[in-house]
Design an enzyme around this catalytic site. Structure first.
Site, PDB file in Angstrom:
ATOM      1  CG  HIS A  98      83.358   1.004  31.706  1.00 30.44           C
ATOM      2  ND1 HIS A  98      82.709   0.396  30.655  1.00 30.44           N
ATOM      3  CD2 HIS A  98      84.657   0.622  31.623  1.00 30.44           C
ATOM      4  CE1 HIS A  98      83.589  -0.331  29.980  1.00 30.44           C
ATOM      5  NE2 HIS A  98      84.777  -0.215  30.548  1.00 30.44           N
ATOM      6  CD  GLU A 168      88.311   1.994  29.440  1.00 27.08           C
ATOM      7  OE1 GLU A 168      89.165   1.127  29.622  1.00 27.08           O
ATOM      8  OE2 GLU A 168      87.115   1.830  29.705  1.00 27.08           O
TER       9      GLU A 168
HETATM   10  P1  PGA Z   1      88.958  -4.433  27.344  1.00 25.97           P
HETATM   11  O1  PGA Z   1      88.189  -3.619  28.458  1.00 25.97           O
HETATM   12  O2  PGA Z   1      90.408  -4.426  27.702  1.00 25.97           O
HETATM   13  O3  PGA Z   1      88.365  -5.829  27.405  1.00 25.97           O
HETATM   14  O4  PGA Z   1      88.711  -3.754  26.044  1.00 25.97           O
HETATM   15  C1  PGA Z   1      88.644  -2.388  28.906  1.00 25.97           C
HETATM   16  C2  PGA Z   1      87.508  -1.671  29.565  1.00 25.97           C
HETATM   17  O5  PGA Z   1      86.382  -1.720  29.026  1.00 25.97           O
HETATM   18  O6  PGA Z   1      87.689  -1.069  30.642  1.00 25.97           O
END
Ligand code: PGA
Length: 258
Positions: A98, A168
């Site tokens: 992440h 992401e």
């Molecule tokens: P968010 O987080 O939906 O709060 O942007 C997603 C993530 O970081 O996995």
């Protein structure tokens, strides 16, 4: 074909087990009719055992794992939790790489070890990739390509269909300063690119890998991402801490699945 998947990343929330159980139960009670969508919640490690018997519909995931592959998954590694331990407690998925952990110093090489160790004990890694910023020259495609190649270096072809890749874009994550919204088109072009990188490296074995999107996704844009974002699921963070919003996202996914 695999089901679509909705994965809630609780990050470092909530403040105690009582709140965690309340949130989890509030989601569980509203999704008994869900059949076509896989649902995963990734709480902090220490809530896993308190949540594991509360719902048959929701699988549990971890947010991190120890990366060294050591016999029996035990040893003198203060503060670490091994894949074997996660497996034994009933966890099925592990988020690896992440961006919030990369920002703490985790490298592609570290993530590579974690992925291999997770796969070796039969857990499913949810591998996060994504650029910090978008540049005019489209260098972000190369950023993601390098992340994928280095993180998946040496992973056996026969295991590749097990992984989930979460795109992401860091600039779209809710915790990011100066956050910008991503749109389904951003997701779709990157999902196509990720698939190509995977298939180039792992051949047709990679064609069934699930690619999902995360970055401030919520109940208002979930349908657009699922229909137009070229993805097989979503990874909400903040929205997964609100039982109504998270449940809504799950129901939207269910309704959009064939
Ligand atoms: P968010 O987080 O939906 O709060 O942007 C997603 C993530 O970081 O996995």
């Amino acid at each position: 074909m695999s089901k679509k998947i909705i994965i809630g990343n609780w990050k470092m929330n909530p403040i105690n087990l009582k709140e965690a159980v309340k949130l989890f139960k509030n989601v569980a009670k509203s999704i008994s009719h869900i059949k076509k969508t896989e649902i995963v919640v990734c709480p902090p490690f220490l809530y896993v055992s308190g949540l594991k018997n509360l719902s048959k519909k929701i699988s549990l995931g971890a947010q991190n794992v120890f990366g060294e592959n050591i016999p029996n998954g035990t040893g003198a590694f203060t503060g670490e939790v091994s894949g074997e331990m996660l497996y034994n407690i009933g966890v099925k998925y592990v988020i690896v790489g992440h961006s919030e952990r990369r920002a703490m110093g985790e490298s592609n090489a570290d993530i590579n070890k974690k992925i291999k160790s997770v796969l070796s004990v039969g857990l499913i890694p949810i591998i996060c990739v994504g650029e910090n910023l978008r540049d005019e020259n489209h260098g972000y495609f190369n950023v993601v390509k390098t992340q994928l190649e280095e993180c998946l270096n040496g992973v056996k072809k026969v295991l590749i269909s097990k992984i989930i890749v979460a795109y992401e874009p860091v600039w779209a994550i809710s915790s990011t300063v100066n956050r910008h919204d991503a749109n389904p088109e951003d997701s779709r072009e990157m999902a196509i690119f990720i698939r190509k990188v995977l298939v180039d490296k792992f051949d047709s074995e990679a064609s069934s890998v699930r690619i999902i999107y995360g970055g401030s996704v919520n109940e208002k844009d979930a349908l657009d991402f699922l229909q137009n974002g070229g993805v097989d699921g979503l990874l909400p963070g903040r929205a997964s801490l609100d039982a109504i919003k998270f449940t809504e996202i799950i129901k939207i996914c269910e309704a959009s699945s064939k």
